[in-house]
Enzyme design. Structure first.
Site: not given
Ligand code: PEP
Ligand code: MG
Length: 575
Positions: A192, A299, A335, A434, A457-458, A468, A505
Site C-alpha cells: 500500500h 477501496r 468494492r 482474487e 495483486n492477490d 505480496r 484492477c
Molecule cells: C488486488 O488484490 O489486486 C486488489 C486490487 O486489491 P488490493 O490490492 O486492495 O488487495
Molecule cells: Mg486484493
C-alpha cells in the site's frame, strides 16, 4: 562506499536531491549526571522549551496549506503544553532541589505528567494528551541534546525521503513540491505504500532492504522510480545523465497530458475503458484530472481505516455520494469492505491468526457479520441515486459465498425499496477474481454477475503462494508468467461467453508490458493508479488488437516470465 542500491520500481519518475532520513535520532542521556550551576541549567531547559515552541510554530506555518484544521490543531496542543508555566516550574524545582541535569528533569517531570494523564482510565481524550506530552518531551530533549528530529511537515527544500517503511500518516504530510523521491527498506510494488507514492506522483523505489543503513542525511541521491535504482553520491556525469532522463520523461508526460479528454481506443479503433483506483472520495479530483473513464476500484476499507469507529450508514452514504457526484456521470465501482489480512481496524478486534492472508478477511467477515455488511450496502444503494454505481465483492472463492453476498444485497435493496420503489435497480453487481478457485470456476461465476474485476495483486499472491508484502519472495510477483497469463485469458474468455464484462484492477492493469497482452485477450476495462492512466491511453492508441491477440497467443506458449517480458519489449521496441 555503497554506490548503487537496487530495489523495486514503485512509482514512475526520477528524483535527484539530498537524503532526508526519516529515522528518530538517539535521544539517550546520562541519567546520573549532577550539575553545579542550577541557574545556568534552568536557563538551558527554558531555552529548549522556547526553541521547541518556535520550531513547532514554524512547522505549523509550513504545513498550513497542506494539512486540515484538525491536523493543524495538534501543533497548537503541543505549543500549549510547552507554554504551561506549571510544567516548566516543576522542571525548575527538580533542577534546583536535586541538582538534576535539564535532561533528567525534563524526562522525569514529563514522564510523571504523561503517566498521570494516561492513568485516567477509559478517557480517550486524556490518553491522547498523554501521547502529546511524550511527543513534546521528545522535541525538548532533541533541543537539549542538539539533535534534529525528522519532521516531514517541516521539509521546505528538495529532499529524497529515506526510511524503513512509509505510513499513510507520513504520506498525508508530504508536499510533492519538496519530496522528490522516496526510498524504503521494506515493501513491494503492490504494497500500500507503493500505491500511495504513485497517487502522490513521487518517484519511489521500495524494498531496498537496507538503504537506511547505507545513506546519511544530506548525501546526494538519485532515485530512478522507472527502473528501481538508487544512486548514492552520483558523479557529475551521472547527475547530467539522469537529469536528461528526467527531462525526457517530463516531455513524455506532457505528450500524454494531451490525451486527457481523448477516448481510450486502440489503433484499429476498438474502445476500452481506463479507470482509476481510489482510496477516498478526495482522490476523485485527481482521477478526473487524469482523464479517467471512471473509477474501477474504490477501496472502501480506507473509509473504515480512517475512522475511529465503524462508519455509520449516513457517513458512508456521504462518502459514496461524494465520489459518485465527483465523477460527473462516469461509472464508479465500489468494492465492499476488504478488511483483515494486512488491513486491520482498531475498533474491530479480529482473532490472532497464524495466516491472516488466508484467514478471516474481506467477504468472509462480511458474511459472518451481516450487520456490518448490510450497513455498507444500504449506504451504497442510497448513493446510487446520484450516478452510475457498481458494487463488487472482494475475495470471493465459491459460488456459495457469491450467492450469500448477493442475497444480503437483495435484502438491503428490498428494505430500502419499501419507501423508494426502484431504488438501486440500476446497480451492477460484480466480483473480484482474487482467489484461484474463482478464476478456475470463472464460467459458473460469470453467469451470476454483471462484471469481473481481476485483482492480480492477490490473485498472484495466492497462485504463486507468495506473500505480496514479503521482499524475500518478491521474485514470485510474475504477472507475465505464461501459466498465469493462461489463467487470466481463461477468466476473460469465460466472462465474455456469458456477456459479462471483464475488468482488472490489480497493479497488472497499469503494467506497460502487460497491456498489449491484455488487449489481445480482450480485457474490457483497465483500472489503475490515476498517475498511470494517460501513459496507458497513449500506449493503447498505438497498438493494434489483432497484433496484440497474436502476441498474447505467442506469449502463452513460452515458458517463463522473463521470456514473455523479452517478447513484449521486442514488440514494443523498448530495451
Ligand atoms: C488486488 O488484490 O489486486 C486488489 C486490487 O486489491 P488490493 O490490492 O486492495 O488487495
Ligand atoms: Mg486484493
Amino acid at each position: 562506499m555503497v554506490k548503487d542500491v537496487k530495489g523495486i520500481a514503485a512509482s514512475d519518475g526520477i528524483g535527484i536531491a539530498p537524503a532526508y532520513l526519516l529515522i528518530n535520532p538517539d535521544l539517550s542521556f546520562d541519567k546520573d549526571k549532577k550539575i553545579t550551576d542550577a541557574d545556568a541549567e534552568y536557563a538551558r531547559a527554558e531555552k529548549a522549551f522556547s526553541d521547541a515552541s518556535a520550531e513547532l510554530a514554524k512547522i505549523k506555518e509550513l504545513a498550513s496549506g497542506r494539512l486540515d484544521d484538525e491536523e493543524l490543531q495538534v501543533f497548537d496542543a503541543h505549543m500549549a503544553i510547552l507554554s504551561d508555566p506549571e510544567l516548566l516550574g516543576q522542571v525548575k524545582d527538580e533542577i534546583t532541589n536535586n541538582l538534576s541535569s535539564a535532561e533528567v528533569a525534563v524526562d522525569k517531570i514529563t514522564t510523571n505528567f504523561a503517566d498521570m494523564l494516561a492513568a485516567i482510565v477509559d478517557n480517550k481524550y486524556m490518553q491522547e494528551r498523554a501521547a502529546d506530552v511524550k511527543d513534546v518531551a521528545k522535541r525538548v530533549m532533541s533541543h537539549l541534546l542538539g539533535k534534529e528530529l525528522p519532521n516531514i511537515a517541516a521539509i521546505d527544500k528538495p529532499v529524497i525521503i529515506v526510511t524503513k517503511e512509509i505510513t499513510p500518516s507520513d504520506t498525508s504530510q508530504m508536499d510533492a513540491k519538496y519530496v522528490k523521491g522516496i526510498v524504503t527498506n521494506f515493501g513491494g510494488r503492490t504494497s500500500h505504500a507503493a500505491i500511495m507514492s504513485r497517487t502522490l506522483r513521487i518517484p519511489a523505489v521500495v524494498g531496498t532492504e537496507n538503504i537506511t543503513e547505507n545513506v546519511e542525511n544530506g548525501q546526494k541521491l538519485i532515485v530512478d522510480g522507472l527502473k528501481g535504482d538508487v544512486i548514492v553520491d552520483p558523479s557529475a556525469d551521472q547527475v547530467t545523465e539522469y537529469e536528461q532522463n528526467a527531462e525526457e520523461f517530463e516531455k513524455e508526460r506532457a505528450e500524454w497530458a494531451k490525451l486527457v479528454d481523448a477516448p481510450s481506443v486502440s489503433k484499429d479503433g476498438q474502445e476500452f475503458e481506463i479507470a482509476a483506483n481510489i482510496g477516498t472520495p478526495d482522490d476523485v479530483d485527481d482521477a478526473v484530472k487524469q482523464g479517467a473513464d471512471g473509477v474501477g476500484l474504490f477501496r472502501s476499507e480506507f473509509l473504515y481505516m480512517g475512522s475511529d469507529h465503524m462508519p455509520t450508514e449516513d457517513e458512508q452514504f456521504a462518502a459514496y455520494k461524494k465520489a459518485i457526484v465527483g465523477m460527473k456521470g462516469k461509472p464508479v465501482v465500489v468494492r465492499t469492505l476488504d478488511i483483515g489480512g494486512d488491513k486491520p481496524l482498531d475498533y474491530l478486534p479480529l482473532p490472532e491468526e497464524m495466516n491472516p492472508f488466508l484467514g478471516y478477511r474481506a467477504i468472509r467477515i462480511c458474511l459472518d457479520r451481516p450487520e456490518i455488511f448490510k450497513t455498507q450496502l444500504r449506504a451504497l444503494i442510497r448513493a446510487s441515486e446520484f450516478g452510475p454505481l457498481s458494487i463488487m465483492f472482494p475475495m470471493i472463492g465459491t459460488l456459495a459465498e457469491l450467492r450469500a453476498a448477493k442475497k444480503i444485497f437483495a435484502e438491503a435493496k428490498a428494505e430500502l425499496q419499501a419507501d423508494h420503489p426502484g431504488l438501486g435497480d440500476d446497480i451492477k453487481i460484480g466480483m473480484m477474481i482474487e482467489v484461484p478457485l474463482a478464476a478456475i470456476n470463472a464460467d459458473k461465476m460469470a453467469a451470476e454477475v454483471d462484471f469481473f474485476s481481476i485483482g492480480t495483486n492477490d490473485l498472484i499472491q495466492y497462485n504463486f503462494a507468495a506473500d505480496r508484502g514479503n521482499d524475500e519472495v518478491s521474485y514470485l510477483y510474475q504477472p507475465l508468467n505464461p501459466a498465469f497469463l493462461g489463467l487470466i485469458n481463461h477468466v476473460i474468455k469465460a466472462a465474455h461467453r456469458h456477456g459479462t464484462k471483464a475488468a482488472m484492477c490489480g497493479e497488472m492493469a497499469g503494467d506497460e508490458l502487460a497491456l498489449p497482452l491484455l488487449m489481445g485477450m480482450g480485457l474490457d476495462e483497465y483500472s489503475m493508479s490515476a498517475s498511470s492512466i494517460l501513459r496507458t491511453r497513449s500506449m493503447m492508441k498505438d497498438l493494434d488488437t489483432a497484433d496484440c491477440a497474436k502476441l498474447a497467443d505467442e506469449a502463452m506458449e513460452l515458458d517463463t516470465n522473463e521470456e514473455v517480458a523479452e517478447l513484449v519489449k521486442k514488440s514494443l521496441h523498448i530495451d
